[in-house]
Write a protein that holds these residues in place. Structure first.
Motif, PDB file in Angstrom:
ATOM      1  N   TRP A  93     -11.845   7.212   9.036  1.00  0.00           N
ATOM      2  CA  TRP A  93     -12.857   6.522   9.491  1.00  0.00           C
ATOM      3  C   TRP A  93     -13.198   6.528  10.954  1.00  0.00           C
ATOM      4  CZ3 TRP A  93     -15.898   2.689   7.121  1.00  0.00           C
ATOM      5  CH2 TRP A  93     -16.550   1.839   7.711  1.00  0.00           C
ATOM      6  N   ARG A  94     -12.208   6.819  11.934  1.00  0.00           N
ATOM      7  CA  ARG A  94     -12.089   6.880  13.336  1.00  0.00           C
ATOM      8  C   ARG A  94     -12.898   8.227  13.886  1.00  0.00           C
ATOM      9  NH1 ARG A  94      -7.435   6.684  15.370  1.00  0.00           N
ATOM     10  NH2 ARG A  94      -6.293   6.357  13.689  1.00  0.00           N
ATOM     11  N   MET A  95     -12.905   9.047  12.618  1.00  0.00           N
ATOM     12  CA  MET A  95     -13.470  10.251  13.019  1.00  0.00           C
ATOM     13  C   MET A  95     -15.117  10.373  12.576  1.00  0.00           C
ATOM     14  SD  MET A  95     -10.539  12.890  11.682  1.00  0.00           S
ATOM     15  CE  MET A  95     -11.662  14.282  11.784  1.00  0.00           C
ATOM     16  N   GLY A  96     -15.518   9.257  11.872  1.00  0.00           N
ATOM     17  CA  GLY A  96     -16.616   9.071  11.522  1.00  0.00           C
ATOM     18  C   GLY A  96     -16.940   9.533   9.886  1.00  0.00           C
ATOM     19  N   ILE A  97     -15.764   9.539   9.464  1.00  0.00           N
ATOM     20  CA  ILE A  97     -16.025  10.073   7.934  1.00  0.00           C
ATOM     21  C   ILE A  97     -15.617   8.794   7.050  1.00  0.00           C
ATOM     22  CG2 ILE A  97     -14.871  11.411   6.136  1.00  0.00           C
ATOM     23  CD1 ILE A  97     -14.169  13.250   8.125  1.00  0.00           C
ATOM     24  N   ARG A  98     -16.563   8.163   6.437  1.00  0.00           N
ATOM     25  CA  ARG A  98     -16.429   6.589   6.012  1.00  0.00           C
ATOM     26  C   ARG A  98     -16.323   6.695   4.458  1.00  0.00           C
ATOM     27  NH1 ARG A  98     -18.405   3.900  10.599  1.00  0.00           N
ATOM     28  NH2 ARG A  98     -17.290   5.151  12.302  1.00  0.00           N
ATOM     29  N   ASN A  99     -16.803   7.787   3.557  1.00  0.00           N
ATOM     30  CA  ASN A  99     -16.932   8.000   2.138  1.00  0.00           C
ATOM     31  C   ASN A  99     -15.283   8.295   1.696  1.00  0.00           C
ATOM     32  OD1 ASN A  99     -17.312  10.505   3.375  1.00  0.00           O
ATOM     33  ND2 ASN A  99     -18.385  11.033   1.516  1.00  0.00           N
ATOM     34  N   THR A 100     -14.359   7.499   1.791  1.00  0.00           N
ATOM     35  CA  THR A 100     -13.088   7.849   1.133  1.00  0.00           C
ATOM     36  C   THR A 100     -12.671   6.743   0.066  1.00  0.00           C
ATOM     37  OG1 THR A 100     -12.111   6.180   3.092  1.00  0.00           O
ATOM     38  CG2 THR A 100     -12.348   8.532   3.458  1.00  0.00           C
ATOM     39  N   SER A 101     -11.915   7.169  -0.527  1.00  0.00           N
ATOM     40  CA  SER A 101     -11.145   6.221  -1.918  1.00  0.00           C
ATOM     41  C   SER A 101      -9.691   6.483  -1.522  1.00  0.00           C
ATOM     42  CB  SER A 101     -11.793   6.849  -3.191  1.00  0.00           C
ATOM     43  OG  SER A 101     -13.068   6.694  -3.505  1.00  0.00           O
ATOM     44  N   ILE A 102      -9.113   5.363  -1.621  1.00  0.00           N
ATOM     45  CA  ILE A 102      -7.762   5.322  -1.578  1.00  0.00           C
ATOM     46  C   ILE A 102      -7.136   5.210  -2.884  1.00  0.00           C
ATOM     47  CG2 ILE A 102      -5.746   4.056  -0.657  1.00  0.00           C
ATOM     48  CD1 ILE A 102      -7.504   2.773   1.546  1.00  0.00           C
ATOM     49  N   VAL A 103      -6.666   6.311  -3.497  1.00  0.00           N
ATOM     50  CA  VAL A 103      -6.132   6.684  -4.797  1.00  0.00           C
ATOM     51  C   VAL A 103      -4.816   7.255  -4.725  1.00  0.00           C
ATOM     52  CG1 VAL A 103      -8.215   6.702  -5.861  1.00  0.00           C
ATOM     53  CG2 VAL A 103      -7.599   8.802  -4.998  1.00  0.00           C
ATOM     54  N   GLY A 104      -4.246   7.699  -3.845  1.00  0.00           N
ATOM     55  CA  GLY A 104      -2.879   8.244  -3.686  1.00  0.00           C
ATOM     56  C   GLY A 104      -2.768  10.016  -3.842  1.00  0.00           C
TER      57      GLY A 104
ATOM     58  N   LEU B 235       1.609   2.872  -4.085  1.00  0.00           N
ATOM     59  CA  LEU B 235       1.914   2.900  -5.356  1.00  0.00           C
ATOM     60  C   LEU B 235       3.003   1.876  -5.849  1.00  0.00           C
ATOM     61  CD1 LEU B 235       2.596   6.568  -5.372  1.00  0.00           C
ATOM     62  CD2 LEU B 235       0.439   5.531  -6.366  1.00  0.00           C
ATOM     63  N   ARG B 236       3.450   1.062  -4.740  1.00  0.00           N
ATOM     64  CA  ARG B 236       4.660   0.060  -5.072  1.00  0.00           C
ATOM     65  C   ARG B 236       5.737   0.727  -5.336  1.00  0.00           C
ATOM     66  NH1 ARG B 236       0.479  -4.897  -7.068  1.00  0.00           N
ATOM     67  NH2 ARG B 236      -0.954  -4.730  -5.351  1.00  0.00           N
ATOM     68  N   LEU B 237       6.253   1.697  -4.853  1.00  0.00           N
ATOM     69  CA  LEU B 237       7.517   2.486  -5.209  1.00  0.00           C
ATOM     70  C   LEU B 237       8.638   1.922  -4.360  1.00  0.00           C
ATOM     71  CD1 LEU B 237       6.375   6.436  -5.342  1.00  0.00           C
ATOM     72  CD2 LEU B 237       7.129   4.587  -7.048  1.00  0.00           C
TER      73      LEU B 237
ATOM     74  N   GLY C  38       9.257  -2.537 -11.734  1.00  0.00           N
ATOM     75  CA  GLY C  38       8.388  -3.619 -12.201  1.00  0.00           C
ATOM     76  C   GLY C  38       7.192  -3.605 -11.320  1.00  0.00           C
ATOM     77  N   PRO C  39       7.117  -3.572  -9.986  1.00  0.00           N
ATOM     78  CA  PRO C  39       5.759  -3.463  -9.300  1.00  0.00           C
ATOM     79  C   PRO C  39       5.025  -2.255  -9.406  1.00  0.00           C
ATOM     80  CG  PRO C  39       7.682  -4.390  -7.967  1.00  0.00           C
ATOM     81  CD  PRO C  39       8.369  -3.911  -9.336  1.00  0.00           C
ATOM     82  N   PHE C  40       5.647  -0.938  -9.326  1.00  0.00           N
ATOM     83  CA  PHE C  40       5.023   0.141  -9.881  1.00  0.00           C
ATOM     84  C   PHE C  40       4.348   0.166 -11.119  1.00  0.00           C
ATOM     85  CE2 PHE C  40       5.649   4.437 -11.652  1.00  0.00           C
ATOM     86  CZ  PHE C  40       4.757   5.124 -10.882  1.00  0.00           C
ATOM     87  N   LEU C  41       4.930  -0.299 -11.936  1.00  0.00           N
ATOM     88  CA  LEU C  41       4.296  -0.110 -13.384  1.00  0.00           C
ATOM     89  C   LEU C  41       3.364  -1.139 -13.524  1.00  0.00           C
ATOM     90  CD1 LEU C  41       7.725  -0.137 -15.594  1.00  0.00           C
ATOM     91  CD2 LEU C  41       6.074   1.831 -15.154  1.00  0.00           C
TER      92      LEU C  41
ATOM     93  N   ARG D  16       0.155   0.148 -12.051  1.00  0.00           N
ATOM     94  CA  ARG D  16      -0.617   1.094 -12.458  1.00  0.00           C
ATOM     95  C   ARG D  16      -1.927   1.080 -13.052  1.00  0.00           C
ATOM     96  NH1 ARG D  16      -0.157   6.241 -13.794  1.00  0.00           N
ATOM     97  NH2 ARG D  16      -0.801   7.288 -15.964  1.00  0.00           N
ATOM     98  N   PRO D  17      -2.382  -0.131 -13.705  1.00  0.00           N
ATOM     99  CA  PRO D  17      -3.855  -0.318 -14.275  1.00  0.00           C
ATOM    100  C   PRO D  17      -4.512  -0.200 -13.048  1.00  0.00           C
ATOM    101  CG  PRO D  17      -2.042  -1.614 -15.689  1.00  0.00           C
ATOM    102  CD  PRO D  17      -1.387  -1.010 -14.398  1.00  0.00           C
ATOM    103  N   ARG D  18      -4.261  -1.280 -12.227  1.00  0.00           N
ATOM    104  CA  ARG D  18      -5.309  -1.196 -10.953  1.00  0.00           C
ATOM    105  C   ARG D  18      -5.552   0.095 -10.270  1.00  0.00           C
ATOM    106  NH1 ARG D  18      -5.428  -0.620  -6.019  1.00  0.00           N
ATOM    107  NH2 ARG D  18      -3.431   0.005  -5.646  1.00  0.00           N
ATOM    108  N   LEU D  19      -4.244   0.702 -10.230  1.00  0.00           N
ATOM    109  CA  LEU D  19      -4.578   2.222  -9.576  1.00  0.00           C
ATOM    110  C   LEU D  19      -5.527   2.907 -10.347  1.00  0.00           C
ATOM    111  CD1 LEU D  19      -3.670   4.191  -7.327  1.00  0.00           C
ATOM    112  CD2 LEU D  19      -1.917   4.733  -8.646  1.00  0.00           C
TER     113      LEU D  19
END
Length: 400
Positions: free
Chosen positions: A159-170, A335-337, A361-364, A367-370
């Motif tokens: 973002w600070r480099m001017g690249i805004r089209n990102t998706s946080i997917v791991g 990922l909540r690992l 438990g948190p990781f599992l 998963r649907p949200r991810l």
């Protein structure tokens, strides 16, 4: 070679398309020496999980890794392929030079989709990228609808480099996670019966807290000499030299390598236990299936290598990640690992206790949200997700 033989529960669909892959490899061709094999992985065997997860997670008409810039002129790449997939590693780092790659792909006509881009910077560190590397990152942003990044930290750097089209997917390394592995993780009880240890002792200078990392890792290594443990490598040169010397029957080189490794871990090289451990319990894998197959025999994996712990997850074996930099931290948080941040000297017993208490438990539950985030990411790139249509009854019951 172990055959995993299951269909991943989440796949990427590009009907009728011919896809060229460039970046982290999925496999390595036959090689001569251990170091030649290491070079073929991109200088780190953990890279194999990135390429393997994406390559085998895609359904399309044809897919292949790029044969080399000299094999197909950039201006004619579109005659062979319809799109380019980039299973990325830590490209966003000072010192990384991707000038040749930027020059080549800028001359192609293909849309480019990037998966799993990560940053090697420290918090507060200003990007000072090579001009060619920065050009490639902007090319990825221009040619695709959205860049898949490993976590919020990398998204902020871009973002600070001017690249805004990102998706946080791991990371795409977990696209190969099977329902059977999820079931095992849901039911698993970590134990010290057979431990897989992975360490980052050759990159401690990049750590957020180098001394805390060094003392914590060394203490854990020393503690596990007395357990049924195996030390799994990724790119640690003295340890690989030890394996090569053992294979060649070169006793003098074995002795020298043992001493150098002992020095790293602050332990006397003359001790019988360190010599026996290093000569019998060190492993390196050049195929994902072999690595995952080995992890399936373990009762716990612990260490600071993210993909070393991914190997355990893919096998359904509990793991504990020792977080030493922003790369591992942003992935574990997304990922909540189960993880421990090495921001102080942490005794080996405490680390093992945290490993035995690892809760997936948190990781599992996450998963649907991810998977929803992955679906949105693919849609932004004009691709089609093939979502989980069934969930193993045992896993559904445990999550409920």
């Amino acid at each position: 070679m172990t055959n995993l033989g299951h269909t991943p529960p989440f796949r990427i669909s590009a009907p009728g398309k011919r896809i060229c892959f460039w970046g982290a490899p999925a496999h390595v061709p036959p090689f001569g020496s251990l170091f030649e094999g290491l070079d073929l992985t991109g200088a780190n065997t953990g890279n194999l999980f990135i390429g393997h997860g994406l390559f085998h997670g895609v359904d399309c008409a044809h897919k292949a890794f790029h044969p080399g810039f000299g094999a197909i002129p950039a201006e004619r790449l579109h005659e062979h392929f319809d799109m380019l997939f980039v299973p990325a590693s830590n490209f966003v780092g000072n010192g990384v030079d991707l000038t040749a790659h930027a020059d080549y792909f800028a001359r192609t006509r293909l849309p480019i989709f990037c998966f799993g881009l990560g940053s090697q910077l420290r918090p507060g560190e200003a990007p000072a990228l090579k001009p060619g590397t920065e050009r490639l990152l902007h090319l990825l942003a221009e040619r695709g609808g959205s860049i898949g990044v490993r976590g919020a930290f990398t998204a902020d750097v871009l973002w600070r480099m001017g690249i805004r089209n990102t998706s946080i997917v791991g990371c795409p390394s977990l696209l190969g996670l099977q329902a059977s592995a999820l079931e095992r993780l849901a039911a698993a009880r970590p134990a010290l019966d057979k431990i897989a240890l992975n360490l980052s002792n050759n990159v401690r200078r990049h750590a957020l807290h180098p001394e805390a990392m060094r003392t914590s890792e060394n203490g854990l290594f020393q503690r596990l000499l007395g357990e049924n443990a195996f030390y799994i490598l990724q790119n640690e040169r003295p340890e690989i030299e030890l394996l090569a010397a053992i294979a060649a029957g070169e006793a003098a080189k074995v002795t020298d390598a043992v001493q150098r490794i002992a020095d790293i871990f602050d332990i006397s090289g003359s001790r019988d236990d360190i010599k026996a451990f290093l000569e019998r319990r060190v492993r390196i894998f050049y195929a994902v299936d072999d690595w995952v197959g080995c992890m399936a025999t373990m009762s716990l994996a612990i260490g600071s290598r993210f993909h070393g712990n991914v190997a355990a997850l893919l096998a359904g074996t509990p793991s504990l990640c020792l977080v030493h930099d922003m790369r591992t931290r942003e992935l574990c948080e997304l990922l909540r690992l189960p993880h421990v941040v090495l921001d102080r000297r942490i005794a080996a017993e405490e680390l093992l206790e945290r490993g035995l208490d690892a809760d997936f438990g948190p990781f599992l539950a996450n998963r649907p949200r991810l998977m929803t985030e992955w679906s949105l990411f693919l849609a932004r790139n004009g691709l089609e997700p093939v979502p989980e249509t069934t969930r193993a009854p045992a896993l559904a019951e445990m999550l409920a």
